[in-house]
Scaffold this motif. Structure first.
Motif, PDB file in Angstrom:
ATOM      1  N   GLY A  38       8.278   3.648  19.154  1.00  0.00           N
ATOM      2  CA  GLY A  38       8.359   2.215  18.872  1.00  0.00           C
ATOM      3  C   GLY A  38       7.940   1.379  20.065  1.00  0.00           C
ATOM      4  N   GLY A  39       8.337   1.794  21.248  1.00  0.00           N
ATOM      5  CA  GLY A  39       7.939   1.092  22.461  1.00  0.00           C
ATOM      6  C   GLY A  39       6.451   1.186  22.714  1.00  0.00           C
ATOM      7  N   LEU A  40       5.870   2.345  22.430  1.00  0.00           N
ATOM      8  CA  LEU A  40       4.421   2.488  22.597  1.00  0.00           C
ATOM      9  C   LEU A  40       3.660   1.586  21.635  1.00  0.00           C
ATOM     10  N   LEU A  41       4.166   1.501  20.407  1.00  0.00           N
ATOM     11  CA  LEU A  41       3.504   0.627  19.446  1.00  0.00           C
ATOM     12  C   LEU A  41       3.698  -0.840  19.803  1.00  0.00           C
ATOM     13  N   GLU A  50      -3.695  -0.696  17.860  1.00  0.00           N
ATOM     14  CA  GLU A  50      -4.898  -1.124  17.145  1.00  0.00           C
ATOM     15  C   GLU A  50      -5.711   0.072  16.649  1.00  0.00           C
ATOM     16  N   LEU A  51      -5.777   1.127  17.466  1.00  0.00           N
ATOM     17  CA  LEU A  51      -6.504   2.323  17.047  1.00  0.00           C
ATOM     18  C   LEU A  51      -5.831   3.007  15.861  1.00  0.00           C
ATOM     19  N   ILE A  52      -4.508   3.065  15.899  1.00  0.00           N
ATOM     20  CA  ILE A  52      -3.786   3.738  14.816  1.00  0.00           C
ATOM     21  C   ILE A  52      -3.924   2.964  13.516  1.00  0.00           C
ATOM     22  N   PHE A  53      -3.700   1.659  13.564  1.00  0.00           N
ATOM     23  CA  PHE A  53      -3.702   0.876  12.329  1.00  0.00           C
ATOM     24  C   PHE A  53      -5.104   0.510  11.840  1.00  0.00           C
ATOM     25  N   ALA A  54      -6.138   0.769  12.634  1.00  0.00           N
ATOM     26  CA  ALA A  54      -7.509   0.553  12.180  1.00  0.00           C
ATOM     27  C   ALA A  54      -8.014   1.721  11.335  1.00  0.00           C
ATOM     28  N   ASP A  55      -7.286   2.831  11.336  1.00  0.00           N
ATOM     29  CA  ASP A  55      -7.684   4.009  10.574  1.00  0.00           C
ATOM     30  C   ASP A  55      -7.390   3.797   9.088  1.00  0.00           C
ATOM     31  N   ALA A  59      -0.598   6.358   8.567  1.00  0.00           N
ATOM     32  CA  ALA A  59       0.662   7.095   8.446  1.00  0.00           C
ATOM     33  C   ALA A  59       0.538   8.504   9.033  1.00  0.00           C
ATOM     34  N   ILE A  60      -0.621   9.112   8.862  1.00  0.00           N
ATOM     35  CA  ILE A  60      -0.820  10.469   9.383  1.00  0.00           C
ATOM     36  C   ILE A  60      -0.746  10.464  10.909  1.00  0.00           C
ATOM     37  N   ALA A  61      -1.392   9.499  11.532  1.00  0.00           N
ATOM     38  CA  ALA A  61      -1.359   9.410  12.994  1.00  0.00           C
ATOM     39  C   ALA A  61       0.054   9.119  13.491  1.00  0.00           C
ATOM     40  N   LEU A  62       0.764   8.236  12.796  1.00  0.00           N
ATOM     41  CA  LEU A  62       2.145   7.924  13.200  1.00  0.00           C
ATOM     42  C   LEU A  62       3.068   9.125  13.037  1.00  0.00           C
ATOM     43  N   VAL A  63       2.896   9.863  11.939  1.00  0.00           N
ATOM     44  CA  VAL A  63       3.731  11.050  11.714  1.00  0.00           C
ATOM     45  C   VAL A  63       3.452  12.111  12.768  1.00  0.00           C
ATOM     46  N   LEU A  64       2.186  12.323  13.086  1.00  0.00           N
ATOM     47  CA  LEU A  64       1.846  13.312  14.116  1.00  0.00           C
ATOM     48  C   LEU A  64       2.367  12.897  15.485  1.00  0.00           C
ATOM     49  N   LEU A  66       4.936  10.856  16.116  1.00  0.00           N
ATOM     50  CA  LEU A  66       6.393  10.935  16.100  1.00  0.00           C
ATOM     51  C   LEU A  66       6.878  12.382  16.094  1.00  0.00           C
ATOM     52  N   ALA A  67       6.213  13.253  15.341  1.00  0.00           N
ATOM     53  CA  ALA A  67       6.621  14.654  15.287  1.00  0.00           C
ATOM     54  C   ALA A  67       6.471  15.336  16.646  1.00  0.00           C
ATOM     55  N   SER A  68       5.397  15.030  17.357  1.00  0.00           N
ATOM     56  CA  SER A  68       5.217  15.654  18.675  1.00  0.00           C
ATOM     57  C   SER A  68       6.276  15.166  19.660  1.00  0.00           C
ATOM     58  N   PHE A  69       6.610  13.871  19.592  1.00  0.00           N
ATOM     59  CA  PHE A  69       7.671  13.363  20.460  1.00  0.00           C
ATOM     60  C   PHE A  69       9.041  13.908  20.052  1.00  0.00           C
ATOM     61  N   LEU A  70       9.278  14.076  18.748  1.00  0.00           N
ATOM     62  CA  LEU A  70      10.545  14.655  18.284  1.00  0.00           C
ATOM     63  C   LEU A  70      10.718  16.081  18.794  1.00  0.00           C
ATOM     64  N   ILE A  71       9.664  16.866  18.703  1.00  0.00           N
ATOM     65  CA  ILE A  71       9.739  18.247  19.180  1.00  0.00           C
ATOM     66  C   ILE A  71       9.988  18.277  20.684  1.00  0.00           C
ATOM     67  N   THR A  72       9.264  17.443  21.419  1.00  0.00           N
ATOM     68  CA  THR A  72       9.386  17.439  22.874  1.00  0.00           C
ATOM     69  C   THR A  72      10.757  16.979  23.331  1.00  0.00           C
ATOM     70  N   PHE A  73      11.182  15.813  22.877  1.00  0.00           N
ATOM     71  CA  PHE A  73      12.442  15.262  23.362  1.00  0.00           C
ATOM     72  C   PHE A  73      13.645  15.967  22.757  1.00  0.00           C
ATOM     73  N   GLY A  74      13.533  16.413  21.518  1.00  0.00           N
ATOM     74  CA  GLY A  74      14.634  17.163  20.910  1.00  0.00           C
ATOM     75  C   GLY A  74      14.888  18.483  21.617  1.00  0.00           C
ATOM     76  N   SER A  75      13.814  19.213  21.908  1.00  0.00           N
ATOM     77  CA  SER A  75      13.987  20.494  22.594  1.00  0.00           C
ATOM     78  C   SER A  75      14.416  20.294  24.045  1.00  0.00           C
ATOM     79  N   ALA A  76      13.955  19.227  24.685  1.00  0.00           N
ATOM     80  CA  ALA A  76      14.390  18.965  26.066  1.00  0.00           C
ATOM     81  C   ALA A  76      15.879  18.616  26.116  1.00  0.00           C
ATOM     82  N   ALA A  77      16.343  17.827  25.168  1.00  0.00           N
ATOM     83  CA  ALA A  77      17.764  17.467  25.139  1.00  0.00           C
ATOM     84  C   ALA A  77      18.629  18.683  24.823  1.00  0.00           C
ATOM     85  N   MET A  78      18.194  19.511  23.873  1.00  0.00           N
ATOM     86  CA  MET A  78      18.973  20.710  23.539  1.00  0.00           C
ATOM     87  C   MET A  78      18.957  21.707  24.695  1.00  0.00           C
TER      88      MET A  78
END
Length: 112
Positions: A38-41, A50-55, A59-64, A66-78
């Protein structure tokens, strides 16, 4: 007659301390990932928003993203929660955890 056991429900899984620890820290990592995306957006560094929403399918770019950040930060916290399991809180602020080095005599042998 086969022994059919029902899979454990989520409520019973949360009673296991290790699973509860991992679930809580995964949620913390997921919250950090959502806040960061959210902060990046919001900040739009390098015109990322602008690059994401011009596509055609943003939704695909946002999901990818968010998923990469979820994997990274979730595994780092665990992982940090698991590594902090053996740490004991101490009231004194001395270094070295109260351990002393053992003095050992070194014997030098001459080669002839």
């Amino acid at each position: 007659m086969p022994n059919r056991q029902q899979p454990p429900s989520t409520r019973s899984l949360l009673r296991i301390p290790l699973f509860r620890l991992l679930a809580i820290n995964l949620a913390i990592g997921a919250c950090a990932a959502v806040l960061l995306v959210g902060g990046l957006l919001w900040l739009n560094p390098g015109h990322l928003r602008e690059l994401i929403f011009a596509d055609r399918a943003p939704a695909i770019a946002l999901v990818l993203l968010l998923a990469s950040f979820l994997i990274t930060f979730g595994s780092a916290a665990m992982g940090s929660a698991i590594m902090a399991q053996g740490r004991k809180e101490r009231s004194d602020k001395g270094g070295g955890r109260g351990l002393r080095l053992a003095v050992q005599e070194v014997v030098h042998r001459r080669r002839d």
